[in-house]
Design an enzyme around this catalytic site. Structure first.
Site, PDB file in Angstrom:
ATOM      1  N   GLU A 188       3.261  -3.295  22.565  1.00 29.65           N
ATOM      2  CA  GLU A 188       1.998  -2.594  21.909  1.00 29.65           C
ATOM      3  C   GLU A 188       1.296  -3.382  21.256  1.00 29.65           C
ATOM      4  O   GLU A 188       0.059  -3.011  21.006  1.00 29.65           O
ATOM      5  CB  GLU A 188       2.551  -1.067  21.265  1.00 29.65           C
ATOM      6  CG  GLU A 188       3.391  -1.429  19.985  1.00 29.65           C
ATOM      7  CD  GLU A 188       3.408  -0.058  19.137  1.00 29.65           C
ATOM      8  OE1 GLU A 188       2.680   0.303  18.448  1.00 29.65           O
ATOM      9  OE2 GLU A 188       4.487   0.398  19.401  1.00 29.65           O
TER      10      GLU A 188
ATOM     11  N   GLU B 294      12.776  -0.361  20.793  1.00 31.91           N
ATOM     12  CA  GLU B 294      11.551  -0.755  20.699  1.00 31.91           C
ATOM     13  C   GLU B 294      11.072  -1.574  19.582  1.00 31.91           C
ATOM     14  O   GLU B 294      11.410  -1.206  18.538  1.00 31.91           O
ATOM     15  CB  GLU B 294      10.691   0.813  20.803  1.00 31.91           C
ATOM     16  CG  GLU B 294       9.093   0.140  20.871  1.00 31.91           C
ATOM     17  CD  GLU B 294       8.412   1.473  21.359  1.00 31.91           C
ATOM     18  OE1 GLU B 294       7.075   1.552  21.027  1.00 31.91           O
ATOM     19  OE2 GLU B 294       8.749   2.290  22.028  1.00 31.91           O
TER      20      GLU B 294
ATOM     21  N   ASP C 200      -0.678  -1.636  26.357  1.00 30.50           N
ATOM     22  CA  ASP C 200      -1.727  -0.764  25.349  1.00 30.50           C
ATOM     23  C   ASP C 200      -3.033  -0.997  25.842  1.00 30.50           C
ATOM     24  O   ASP C 200      -3.560  -2.139  26.025  1.00 30.50           O
ATOM     25  CB  ASP C 200      -1.574  -1.419  23.916  1.00 30.50           C
ATOM     26  CG  ASP C 200      -2.310  -0.598  22.810  1.00 30.50           C
ATOM     27  OD1 ASP C 200      -1.867   0.038  21.905  1.00 30.50           O
ATOM     28  OD2 ASP C 200      -3.511  -0.477  22.899  1.00 30.50           O
TER      29      ASP C 200
ATOM     30  N   HIS D 114       2.440   2.104  25.850  1.00 24.72           N
ATOM     31  CA  HIS D 114       2.290   2.838  24.564  1.00 24.72           C
ATOM     32  C   HIS D 114       1.051   3.482  24.453  1.00 24.72           C
ATOM     33  O   HIS D 114       0.145   3.500  24.986  1.00 24.72           O
ATOM     34  CB  HIS D 114       2.170   1.349  23.499  1.00 24.72           C
ATOM     35  CG  HIS D 114       1.633   2.019  22.208  1.00 24.72           C
ATOM     36  ND1 HIS D 114       0.362   1.749  21.723  1.00 24.72           N
ATOM     37  CD2 HIS D 114       2.296   2.593  21.189  1.00 24.72           C
ATOM     38  CE1 HIS D 114       0.419   2.185  20.217  1.00 24.72           C
ATOM     39  NE2 HIS D 114       1.648   2.795  20.108  1.00 24.72           N
TER      40      HIS D 114
ATOM     41  N   ASP E 258      12.801   3.506  18.031  1.00 23.14           N
ATOM     42  CA  ASP E 258      11.715   2.277  17.934  1.00 23.14           C
ATOM     43  C   ASP E 258      11.719   1.930  16.400  1.00 23.14           C
ATOM     44  O   ASP E 258      11.567   2.715  15.273  1.00 23.14           O
ATOM     45  CB  ASP E 258      10.300   3.092  18.121  1.00 23.14           C
ATOM     46  CG  ASP E 258       9.084   2.139  17.992  1.00 23.14           C
ATOM     47  OD1 ASP E 258       9.244   1.124  17.611  1.00 23.14           O
ATOM     48  OD2 ASP E 258       7.927   2.927  18.078  1.00 23.14           O
TER      49      ASP E 258
ATOM     50  N   LYS F  79      11.995   7.201  15.458  1.00 19.06           N
ATOM     51  CA  LYS F  79      11.725   6.122  14.621  1.00 19.06           C
ATOM     52  C   LYS F  79      12.900   5.678  13.891  1.00 19.06           C
ATOM     53  O   LYS F  79      13.518   6.559  13.210  1.00 19.06           O
ATOM     54  CB  LYS F  79      10.419   6.360  13.912  1.00 19.06           C
ATOM     55  CG  LYS F  79       9.198   6.726  14.556  1.00 19.06           C
ATOM     56  CD  LYS F  79       8.838   5.419  15.154  1.00 19.06           C
ATOM     57  CE  LYS F  79       7.435   5.623  15.763  1.00 19.06           C
ATOM     58  NZ  LYS F  79       6.849   4.482  16.466  1.00 19.06           N
TER      59      LYS F  79
END
Length: 449
Positions: free
Chosen positions: A311, A282, A334, A361, A256, A228
């Protein structure tokens, strides 16, 4: 004989994990919550179903379950479309039933096919798919794999996407996908579908935690890791360097940003992270900004960095435009954001036509359990490829499900139990039901003291 669907209950459970500081840019450390729809068959069989993906947007001290309450209200508002209907009648015209739900004359005004209403639509439809698979005695992925192409396509609403994919083109894709299906199914049963882990590198983790979790994941055989990013550039550089040094140059790293940046900022930030050779960035910007994603994709292409998103995509139309604009190199479905299996099937088929790999996701409360079915079906019947393909895995909260995912050698093993794998344990639902559940009553009492 398929039995009429009887009234069940819509509510939500919030699973509290105070020892886990999960966080990304648009999240805060807190609980995961999940709306679910319970559909009762004539014989009293029941299932709990995810309505929405994990959204870490509610600090447990703030007691603001408003979004989940809205989803539950929307599920109840849609319930008249399904109650006392025969499941057989619904699935024989699943496209028509999908259109009926998404065209509700009142609720369409607060959509259409997006937001709370679409999350509720997914909850109702996910419940029906679970019942159908159980009625047939098959896990959902196997129900889909065994379907005749024409029957499968009859579940999809092609409205709004025929400029990108016609029903005839979709039929041709499925026909071609039938070649080698048995071999691919055997491969999945023996080896599973490749996964990547997000569990090692949340923003809330200290460097010591990152090292410990990464080391454990390497010992378990993980070769794909997601980090992240987006809160602080220097912190991102340090953390990415730490993870890259631990996993080595051959293993795969993704990053992400969870919608953190404006378009120019995304490009500038990723130029600084390019040295760590991420496969993708992402959600670099607003999930609705199709042209922005296209600009980022174009700018990062010379660096070998792809763009992944999906997502938070509202519906198949957004995915259609992302594909048409060349705005993504990795497509992330998703299972609860889109209109259940029905709409996800259309996206899988569009991705195949545009030759974009699907990397779903997952994570949170039940998303891994659901999406494994879709991606296993995709490999067996649609894509026929594992190149640059993997499914997200997050290693928490599976203990609340009767049929939790099985991971072996960093791969999802195909579920064997009939249904959509989302039936929650009665005791977990009872304890975590908000706000009357035992867990929440104790927490509220502690706060008052």
């Amino acid at each position: 004989m398929l039995q009429p669907i009887k009234p069940g209950e819509s509510s939500f459970a919030r699973v509290y994990k105070p020892d886990q500081p999960w966080t990304s840019f648009l999240s805060v450390p807190c609980c995961f919550s999940s709306a679910h729809r319970e559909e009762l068959k004539e014989d009293g069989g029941r299932s709990y179903h995810r309505a929405v993906g994990p959204r870490r947007a509610f600090p447990y001290l703030s007691w603001r379950p408003r979004v989940r309450c809205h989803v539950v209200c929307a599920v109840n508002a849609l319930s008249h479309h399904v109650l006392n209907k025969d499941l057989g009648d619904i699935v024989r015209d699943f496209r028509g039933f999908y259109r009926q739900l998404t065209s509700d004359g009142q609720l369409r005004w607060i959509g259409p096919e997006k937001g709370v209403v679409h999350l509720a639509t997914a909850a109702v439809l996910n419940a029906l798919w679970d019942l159908w698979a159980k009625q047939e005695g098959k896990p959902l992925w196997k129900l889909l794999v065994d379907m005749d192409p024409k029957q499968l396509l009859s579940c999809i609403d092609f409205r709004y996407i025929t400029d990108a994919l016609t029903e005839e083109e979709a039929y041709e894709i499925l026909q071609k996908g039938s070649i080698g299906k048995k071999e691919r199914e055997k491969q999945m049963l023996e080896c599973g579908y490749p996964a990547y882990t997000t569990s090692c590198a949340w923003l809330g983790y200290s460097d010591q935690q990152l090292k410990q979790l990464c080391s454990e994941a390497l010992k378990e055989g993980w070769t794909r890791f997601k980090v992240k990013v987006g809160a602080d550039l220097e912190d991102d550089i340090r953390r990415c360097r730490l993870i890259r040094d631990m996993i080595g140059p051959e293993k795969i790293l993704m990053v992400d940003a969870n919608q953190r940046w404006d378009v120019p900022e995304a490009v500038e930030w990723m130029l600084k992270l390019a040295e760590f050779k991420p496969l993708w960035i992402e959600e670099p910007t607003s999930p609705d900004d199709i042209l922005g994603h296209a600009a980022i994709s174009k700018a990062l292409a010379p660096l070998g960095i792809g763009v992944a998103t999906g997502e938070q995509c509202h519906n198949r139309v957004i995915f259609k435009q992302l594909l048409q604009a060349g705005a993504l190199q990795f497509l992330q479905i998703d299972s609860c954001r889109l209109g259940s299996v029905n709409e996800n099937l259309s996206v899988l088929l569009m991705a195949k036509k545009f030759q974009i790999p699907v990397c779903p996701h997952a994570g949170g409360v039940g998303l891994c359990e659901l999406v494994q079915h879709l991606i296993i079906f995709d490999y067996i019947s649609v894509s026929g490829s594992l190149e640059n393909r993997m499914c997200e895995y997050v290693a928490h909260l599976h203990e609340h499900f009767k049929y939790p995912v099985v991971i072996k050698k960093a791969s999802y093993m195909p579920p064997k139990d009939a249904g959509y794998s989302t039936e929650m344990k009665e005791e977990s639902v009872k304890k975590h039901r908000f706000p009357e559940g035992e867990v929440w009553q104790k927490l509220m009492a502690a706060q008052q003291n």
